[in-house]
Write a protein that holds these residues in place. Structure first.
Motif, mmCIF file in Angstrom:
data_model
loop_
_atom_site.group_PDB
_atom_site.id
_atom_site.type_symbol
_atom_site.label_atom_id
_atom_site.label_comp_id
_atom_site.label_asym_id
_atom_site.label_seq_id
_atom_site.Cartn_x
_atom_site.Cartn_y
_atom_site.Cartn_z
ATOM 1 N N VAL A 170 0.830 -1.200 0.000
ATOM 2 C CA VAL A 170 0.000 0.000 0.000
ATOM 3 C C VAL A 170 0.865 1.251 0.000
ATOM 4 C CG1 VAL A 170 -1.724 1.330 1.295
ATOM 5 C CG2 VAL A 170 -1.891 -1.163 1.199
ATOM 6 N N ARG A 171 1.809 1.310 0.940
ATOM 7 C CA ARG A 171 2.578 2.535 1.117
ATOM 8 C C ARG A 171 3.737 2.297 2.069
ATOM 9 N NH1 ARG A 171 -0.034 8.091 3.643
ATOM 10 N NH2 ARG A 171 1.921 8.991 4.274
ATOM 11 N N THR A 172 4.760 3.116 1.941
ATOM 12 C CA THR A 172 5.866 3.142 2.897
ATOM 13 C C THR A 172 5.812 4.491 3.600
ATOM 14 O OG1 THR A 172 7.220 1.705 1.522
ATOM 15 C CG2 THR A 172 8.375 3.025 3.159
ATOM 16 N N GLY A 173 6.075 4.489 4.894
ATOM 17 C CA GLY A 173 6.046 5.749 5.629
ATOM 18 C C GLY A 173 6.643 5.608 7.014
ATOM 19 N N ARG A 174 6.735 6.751 7.696
ATOM 20 C CA ARG A 174 7.273 6.778 9.055
ATOM 21 C C ARG A 174 6.114 6.818 10.040
ATOM 22 N NH1 ARG A 174 8.232 10.400 12.833
ATOM 23 N NH2 ARG A 174 7.709 12.158 11.505
ATOM 24 N N VAL A 175 6.183 5.954 11.051
ATOM 25 C CA VAL A 175 5.126 5.893 12.061
ATOM 26 C C VAL A 175 5.242 7.122 12.958
ATOM 27 C CG1 VAL A 175 4.187 4.603 14.016
ATOM 28 C CG2 VAL A 175 5.099 3.381 12.021
ATOM 29 N N GLU A 176 4.173 7.865 13.034
ATOM 30 C CA GLU A 176 4.128 9.048 13.891
ATOM 31 C C GLU A 176 3.685 8.684 15.301
ATOM 32 O OE1 GLU A 176 1.437 13.000 13.852
ATOM 33 O OE2 GLU A 176 2.505 12.523 11.978
ATOM 34 N N GLU A 177 2.654 7.852 15.388
ATOM 35 C CA GLU A 177 2.113 7.464 16.694
ATOM 36 C C GLU A 177 1.321 6.177 16.515
ATOM 37 O OE1 GLU A 177 2.056 7.579 20.507
ATOM 38 O OE2 GLU A 177 2.818 9.360 19.523
ATOM 39 N N ALA A 178 1.204 5.407 17.596
ATOM 40 C CA ALA A 178 0.409 4.172 17.577
ATOM 41 C C ALA A 178 -0.374 4.079 18.880
ATOM 42 C CB ALA A 178 1.304 2.958 17.419
ATOM 43 N N THR A 179 -1.522 3.428 18.822
ATOM 44 C CA THR A 179 -2.319 3.267 20.031
ATOM 45 C C THR A 179 -1.674 2.210 20.929
ATOM 46 O OG1 THR A 179 -3.733 1.632 18.944
ATOM 47 C CG2 THR A 179 -4.477 3.929 18.893
ATOM 48 N N LEU A 198 -2.419 3.065 13.912
ATOM 49 C CA LEU A 198 -1.240 3.922 13.916
ATOM 50 C C LEU A 198 -1.412 5.024 12.885
ATOM 51 C CD1 LEU A 198 0.654 3.263 11.234
ATOM 52 C CD2 LEU A 198 1.331 1.321 12.598
ATOM 53 N N TRP A 199 -0.677 6.110 13.117
ATOM 54 C CA TRP A 199 -0.648 7.228 12.180
ATOM 55 C C TRP A 199 0.663 7.189 11.422
ATOM 56 C CZ3 TRP A 199 -4.439 10.418 10.816
ATOM 57 C CH2 TRP A 199 -5.513 10.604 11.686
ATOM 58 N N LEU A 200 0.582 7.306 10.101
ATOM 59 C CA LEU A 200 1.779 7.490 9.282
ATOM 60 C C LEU A 200 1.944 8.975 9.025
ATOM 61 C CD1 LEU A 200 1.757 4.739 6.517
ATOM 62 C CD2 LEU A 200 3.061 4.801 8.626
ATOM 63 N N SER A 201 3.161 9.472 9.160
ATOM 64 C CA SER A 201 3.467 10.879 8.920
ATOM 65 C C SER A 201 3.286 11.227 7.445
ATOM 66 C CB SER A 201 4.913 11.193 9.310
ATOM 67 O OG SER A 201 5.097 10.991 10.674
ATOM 68 N N PRO A 202 2.940 12.487 7.175
ATOM 69 C CA PRO A 202 2.874 12.910 5.772
ATOM 70 C C PRO A 202 4.278 12.974 5.181
ATOM 71 C CG PRO A 202 2.512 14.770 7.237
ATOM 72 C CD PRO A 202 2.604 13.548 8.102
ATOM 73 N N GLU A 203 4.425 12.502 3.954
ATOM 74 C CA GLU A 203 5.717 12.536 3.264
ATOM 75 C C GLU A 203 5.471 12.743 1.780
ATOM 76 O OE1 GLU A 203 8.427 9.362 4.128
ATOM 77 O OE2 GLU A 203 7.806 9.273 6.215
ATOM 78 N N GLY A 204 6.144 13.726 1.208
ATOM 79 C CA GLY A 204 5.991 13.985 -0.219
ATOM 80 C C GLY A 204 4.547 14.293 -0.556
#
Length: 101
Positions: free
Chosen positions: A50-59, A65-71
């Motif tokens: 689906v996507r690659t991203g950096r985890v911002e926060e998780a329950t 979990l929230w993935l940070s916005p990138e690009g």
């Protein structure tokens, strides 16, 4: 000069004759999402990337979990109950296992 004696130039060989073959990296599925803030992860759903991203926060219960916005990708909430899985590379896997023993 005919094709048999021609010198090879970059990109002149058909795809099947090139020697470089990318090898897929081994990844590990992580079910304890609460351990992953700041990790760069790969998100899959039903076995499909689906996507690659950096985890911002998780329950704390590792359900979301929230993935940070990138690009061009915006911030997104990922819910395990929707069939999403989180995968990380071997180096990060080792780091997060050591941090949470």
């Amino acid at each position: 000069m005919n094709a048999v004696t021609a010198h090879a130039v970059a990109g002149s060989f058909p795809i099947g004759h090139r020697t470089f073959t990318p090898q897929p990296t081994q990844a590990f599925r992580v079910d304890d999402w609460f351990r992953l803030p700041t990790a760069t992860v790969e998100i899959r759903r039903n076995g499909t990337y689906v996507r690659t991203g950096r985890v911002e926060e998780a329950t704390p219960d590792s359900r979301m979990l929230w993935l940070s916005p990138e690009g061009v990708d915006s911030r997104i909430l990922i819910d395990k109950l929707d069939g999403y899985e989180v995968w990380i590379d071997p180096e990060q896997h080792y780091y997060y296992i050591q941090q949470h023993r």
